[in-house]
Design a protein around this motif. Structure first.
Motif, short mmCIF file in Angstrom:
data_model
loop_
_atom_site.label_atom_id
_atom_site.label_comp_id
_atom_site.label_asym_id
_atom_site.label_seq_id
_atom_site.Cartn_x
_atom_site.Cartn_y
_atom_site.Cartn_z
N GLN A 91 -3.57 5.45 -1.37
CA GLN A 91 -4.04 4.55 -2.41
C GLN A 91 -4.58 3.26 -1.80
O GLN A 91 -4.32 2.95 -0.63
CB GLN A 91 -2.90 4.23 -3.39
CG GLN A 91 -2.37 5.43 -4.14
CD GLN A 91 -1.32 5.06 -5.17
OE1 GLN A 91 -1.20 3.90 -5.59
NE2 GLN A 91 -0.54 6.05 -5.61
N LYS A 92 -5.31 2.50 -2.59
CA LYS A 92 -5.85 1.23 -2.12
C LYS A 92 -4.74 0.19 -1.99
O LYS A 92 -3.71 0.29 -2.66
CB LYS A 92 -6.90 0.71 -3.11
CG LYS A 92 -8.17 1.52 -3.16
CD LYS A 92 -9.14 0.94 -4.18
CE LYS A 92 -9.51 -0.47 -3.84
NZ LYS A 92 -10.53 -1.01 -4.79
N ARG A 93 -4.97 -0.77 -1.12
CA ARG A 93 -4.03 -1.88 -1.02
C ARG A 93 -4.04 -2.69 -2.31
O ARG A 93 -5.08 -2.90 -2.92
CB ARG A 93 -4.40 -2.78 0.15
CG ARG A 93 -4.04 -2.19 1.49
CD ARG A 93 -4.56 -3.04 2.62
NE ARG A 93 -4.20 -2.50 3.92
CZ ARG A 93 -4.76 -2.87 5.06
NH1 ARG A 93 -5.71 -3.79 5.05
NH2 ARG A 93 -4.36 -2.35 6.21
N GLN A 94 -2.86 -3.16 -2.68
CA GLN A 94 -2.69 -3.90 -3.93
C GLN A 94 -2.12 -5.27 -3.64
O GLN A 94 -1.14 -5.40 -2.90
CB GLN A 94 -1.75 -3.13 -4.86
CG GLN A 94 -1.47 -3.81 -6.17
CD GLN A 94 -0.41 -3.07 -6.98
OE1 GLN A 94 0.50 -2.46 -6.43
NE2 GLN A 94 -0.53 -3.12 -8.30
N GLN A 144 0.83 -1.20 0.00
CA GLN A 144 0.00 0.00 0.00
C GLN A 144 0.86 1.25 0.00
O GLN A 144 1.81 1.37 0.79
CB GLN A 144 -0.94 0.02 1.21
CG GLN A 144 -1.95 1.16 1.18
CD GLN A 144 -2.97 1.04 2.29
OE1 GLN A 144 -2.71 0.49 3.35
NE2 GLN A 144 -4.16 1.57 2.04
#
Length: 125
Positions: A43-46, A39
């Motif tokens: 931003q969103k977790r990837q 992360q």
């Protein structure tokens, strides 16, 4: 309860490598899949990669395929993420995860019941 502890993060230059480690303690039957998310602030977790505890079948998210390798050592209750040819875009907090999944993949973060505290990876150009 499963507890996860990550290590191995740090600061490197683009093109270099790092190896992250995650050691799990607790009841093994409560998870059959371990993996890594990352992360960036704001931003969103990837999802990065996952590995099935039973047959060691790996799963890789698109951007890391060919550069990252996930592995595990049952004797040490550990999962590893070898990251080669790092890019500045790989800069993030990396989290080790574990869960009981029907399909071992890092698609939905909500499928993972257990999370580590994270280890920072910073890649400079």
């Amino acid at each position: 309860q499963v507890r996860l502890r990550e290590s191995g993060g740090g600061s490197v230059q683009a093109g270099q490598s790092l190896k992250l480690s995650c050691t799990a303690t607790g009841v093994s039957w409560s998870s059959n899949c371990m993996g890594w998310f990352r992360q960036v602030p704001g931003q969103k977790r990837q999802g990065v990669a996952a590995i099935s505890a039973g047959d060691s079948l790996p799963y890789y998210a698109g951007s890391t395929k060919g550069r990252f390798t996930i592995s595990q050592d049952h004797a040490k209750n550990s999962v590893y993420l070898q990251m080669d040819n790092l890019e500045p875009e790989d800069t993030a907090m990396y989290y080790c995860v574990a869960g009981l999944l029907s399909i071992c993949a890092v698609v939905d973060e909500h499928e993972f019941q257990y999370w580590g505290q994270g280890t920072q990876v910073t890649v400079s150009a």
